[in-house]
Design a protein around this motif. Structure first.
Motif, short mmCIF file in Angstrom:
data_model
loop_
_atom_site.label_atom_id
_atom_site.label_comp_id
_atom_site.label_asym_id
_atom_site.label_seq_id
_atom_site.Cartn_x
_atom_site.Cartn_y
_atom_site.Cartn_z
N ALA A 1 -11.64 -10.55 18.11
CA ALA A 1 -11.44 -10.67 16.85
C ALA A 1 -12.37 -11.01 15.68
O ALA A 1 -12.20 -9.91 14.91
N GLU A 2 -13.63 -11.73 15.92
CA GLU A 2 -14.50 -12.02 15.22
C GLU A 2 -14.84 -10.78 15.59
O GLU A 2 -15.73 -10.13 13.65
N CYS A 3 -15.66 -10.02 15.99
CA CYS A 3 -16.50 -8.44 15.84
C CYS A 3 -15.48 -7.47 14.85
O CYS A 3 -15.92 -6.51 14.45
N LEU A 4 -14.07 -7.50 15.04
CA LEU A 4 -13.09 -6.17 14.62
C LEU A 4 -13.27 -7.25 12.85
O LEU A 4 -12.81 -5.60 12.18
N ALA A 5 -13.33 -8.76 12.54
CA ALA A 5 -12.99 -8.93 11.22
C ALA A 5 -14.33 -8.22 9.97
O ALA A 5 -14.14 -8.94 9.35
N HIS A 6 -15.40 -8.60 11.13
CA HIS A 6 -16.63 -7.98 10.16
C HIS A 6 -16.83 -7.29 9.53
O HIS A 6 -17.51 -7.06 8.60
N ASN B 1 -4.99 -7.36 21.06
CA ASN B 1 -6.30 -7.75 20.36
C ASN B 1 -7.23 -6.13 20.93
O ASN B 1 -7.60 -5.33 20.03
N LEU B 2 -7.24 -5.33 21.81
CA LEU B 2 -7.85 -3.63 22.21
C LEU B 2 -6.66 -3.05 21.75
O LEU B 2 -7.09 -2.15 21.22
N LEU B 3 -5.81 -2.91 21.47
CA LEU B 3 -4.96 -2.28 21.19
C LEU B 3 -5.02 -2.58 19.54
O LEU B 3 -5.27 -1.25 18.74
N ARG B 4 -5.02 -3.65 18.62
CA ARG B 4 -5.18 -3.63 17.10
C ARG B 4 -6.99 -3.46 17.28
O ARG B 4 -6.95 -2.60 16.02
N SER B 5 -7.64 -3.36 18.05
CA SER B 5 -8.57 -1.97 17.93
C SER B 5 -8.94 -0.72 17.54
O SER B 5 -9.83 -0.89 16.84
N LEU B 6 -8.17 -0.35 18.53
CA LEU B 6 -7.95 0.74 18.63
C LEU B 6 -7.05 1.49 17.06
O LEU B 6 -7.42 2.04 16.38
N MET B 7 -6.08 0.42 16.51
CA MET B 7 -5.55 0.92 14.91
C MET B 7 -6.58 0.31 13.65
O MET B 7 -6.33 0.54 12.93
N GLU B 8 -7.68 -0.16 14.76
CA GLU B 8 -8.30 -0.68 12.83
C GLU B 8 -9.67 0.91 12.57
O GLU B 8 -9.88 1.53 12.27
N LEU B 9 -10.14 1.79 14.54
CA LEU B 9 -10.09 3.21 13.89
C LEU B 9 -10.03 4.11 13.39
O LEU B 9 -10.28 4.58 12.93
N ASP C 1 -5.67 6.52 4.91
CA ASP C 1 -6.10 5.57 4.27
C ASP C 1 -6.09 3.68 4.02
O ASP C 1 -5.73 3.43 3.35
N ASN C 2 -6.16 3.52 5.15
CA ASN C 2 -5.91 1.75 5.19
C ASN C 2 -4.80 1.30 4.76
O ASN C 2 -4.37 0.07 4.99
#
Length: 472
Positions: A128-133, A377-385, A391-392
């Motif tokens: 989560a921290e690496c995702l928000a950094h 969190n893995l799915l959330r990482s994919l969604m962040e990509l 457009d965010n």
């Protein structure tokens, strides 16, 4: 004439040692499931964490890294059985031209039981921290990271071991209910990822569990929750960790906006006094560290919903700067509490099917919960990509859609070459960005069920007693 024997010989699967097969599986998982974590949690970091945990193991096909990826594959699959996960592994090895191991689930089950629970717990906040950094300040609320928390319960298999650690509800007859675990989760407001969590039996208060989680707060965090947490002790502990709270005020506290230092209509600054009675769960030393007084703001927020009367709620916060953190900003912030806390808990329990766990021991129940949070969190990482391609518009990306699209791609990603894998992953992100949820502002649906349940009676006696009656 076609020589069938020579053709079979050319396509014969090659025998590999267990360590070689494990290395190939690790590579296949890394280039499929691990793609969203290429920069966040690379394989080298996972190896470092295993060394820090001092986890020793023999050379087996289910090495710790392979076991971790297999457990993540299991929770993200529609079929969560061990058999389905083992079939995936044997299929991927066969596609790579390697003699697969036995399809028996015993080896994988033992590997799951050996895997250290502490490592799973460490991976959740780190991911989560690496995702928000990488988030820029304009994505944050008033330039501050916000964590939203709430609690829920999950059921598990009705075994004697589970009942001993997580007993069923006291109103149920023995043998007629399921063991219940209570879960409190901290979500990141922007990414939606799980930042921290706590597991206990259902009779443990959410407030007690949340106060244990406050130690995971970072300096400068803003904490948001509903009125169950809006107390003096919670705000004081949050401030001790150099964070700030925005909590809905507890209904038992009276508010008089005619008093205190006024910042505007329905917005004033007052001094709260430490309660005389110490909470039962707190030690005398911890209670003594809480200050005798606390300066807080009480703000009346107006929540508007089209077609309904405006709702007025009072939040209490340690954010005393009324210019930077205006009532309008606080209203905007608190309006996000429901879609972040409640909806994300629904994703965990319904989308990922965590509501009922099949594990028969408390240790595996906890591991199952941690792996579900990690898979989320893995799915959330994919969604962040995929977010920059949309457009965010993070709130319009679908967790269920991400899981479905990702699962469809996994087998191809695992065995494709580098160029094909890059093209497939780019297509995956573009598909996710195009498959946005429809905009449905102020949506309101009745909480009713149309489909009628089958007319079987409720279980009011243990299964053994009911089966004995049938045998008569």
């Amino acid at each position: 004439m076609i020589d069938i024997g020579s053709r079979l010989a050319r396509h014969k699967l090659l025998p590999f040692t267990m360590s070689e097969s494990a290395e190939i599986l690790k590579q296949q998982f890394s280039q499929s499931l691990g793609l969203p974590w290429t920069d966040i949690l690379p394989a080298s970091r996972l190896e470092e964490l295993l060394k820090e945990e001092a986890f020793s193991y023999r050379n087996r096909i289910y090495s710790p890294i392979v076991t971790l990826w297999a457990m993540l594959y299991q929770v993200l699959s529609a079929d969560k059985s061990l058999r389905n996960t083992v079939k995936c592994i044997t299929t991927w090895l066969t596609a790579a031209g390697i003699q697969p191991p036995s399809s028996d689930t015993g080896a994988y089950s033992k590997a799951r039981s050996r895997f250290p629970e502490s490592l799973l717990q460490r991976l959740i906040p780190e991911s989560a921290e690496c995702l928000a950094h990488p988030l820029s300040p304009e994505h944050l609320w008033c330039g501050r990271p916000v964590k939203v928390y709430d609690g829920t319960t999950v059921l598990m298999a009705d075994s004697a071991a589970n009942q001993a650690s997580y007993p069923q509800h006291g109103n149920q007859t023995a043998g007629c209910g399921f063991p219940i675990a209570r879960l409190v989760v901290f979500f990141c407001l922007v990414t939606g990822a799980v930042a921290s969590a706590c597991i206990a039996s259902w009779d443990t208060s959410e407030i007690v569990m949340s106060r244990l989680l406050y130690q995971d707060l970072e300096v400068g965090d803003v904490v948001m929750a509903d009125q169950a947490y809006g107390s003096y002790v919670d705000l004081a502990i949050i401030q001790q960790h150099r964070a700030d709270g925005v909590l809905r005020k507890h209904h038992a506290r009276k508010t008089d906006f005619r008093k205190g230092n006024k910042h505007g209509i329905g917005d004033h600054q007052v001094t709260w006094h430490k309660p005389a009675q110490r909470p039962e769960h707190m030690s005398e030393q911890d209670f003594a560290l809480i200050p005798q007084t606390l300066v807080v703001r009480e703000v009346c927020l107006r929540l508007s919903l089209k077609g309904f009367r405006d709702q007025h709620i009072i939040v209490v916060t340690t954010l005393l700067d009324a210019q930077r953190y205006s009532a309008g900003q606080l209203t905007r912030l608190y309006g996000w509490r429901w879609p972040v806390a409640e909806v994300n808990l629904r994703h965990l329990k319904t989308t990922l099917k965590m509501e009922m766990l099949s594990a028969k021991t408390p240790d595996m129940v906890r591991k199952d919960i941690w792996v579900h949070l990690l898979g989320y969190n893995l799915l959330r990482s994919l969604m962040e990509l995929a977010a920059p391609l949309a457009d965010n518009a993070r709130t319009q990306l679908s967790v269920q859609g991400a899981r479905q699209h990702f699962n469809q791609m996994l087998a191809l990603l695992a065995t494709a070459n580098r160029a094909t894998r890059k093209r497939l992953f780019t297509h995956l992100l573009e598909t996710m960005a195009a498959d946005l949820l429809p905009s449905r502002p102020n949506r309101h649906e009745p909480r009713v069920v149309k489909r009628r349940p089958k007319s079987f009676p409720r279980m009011r006696q243990p299964r053994s007693a009911l089966k004995a009656k049938l045998a008569v």
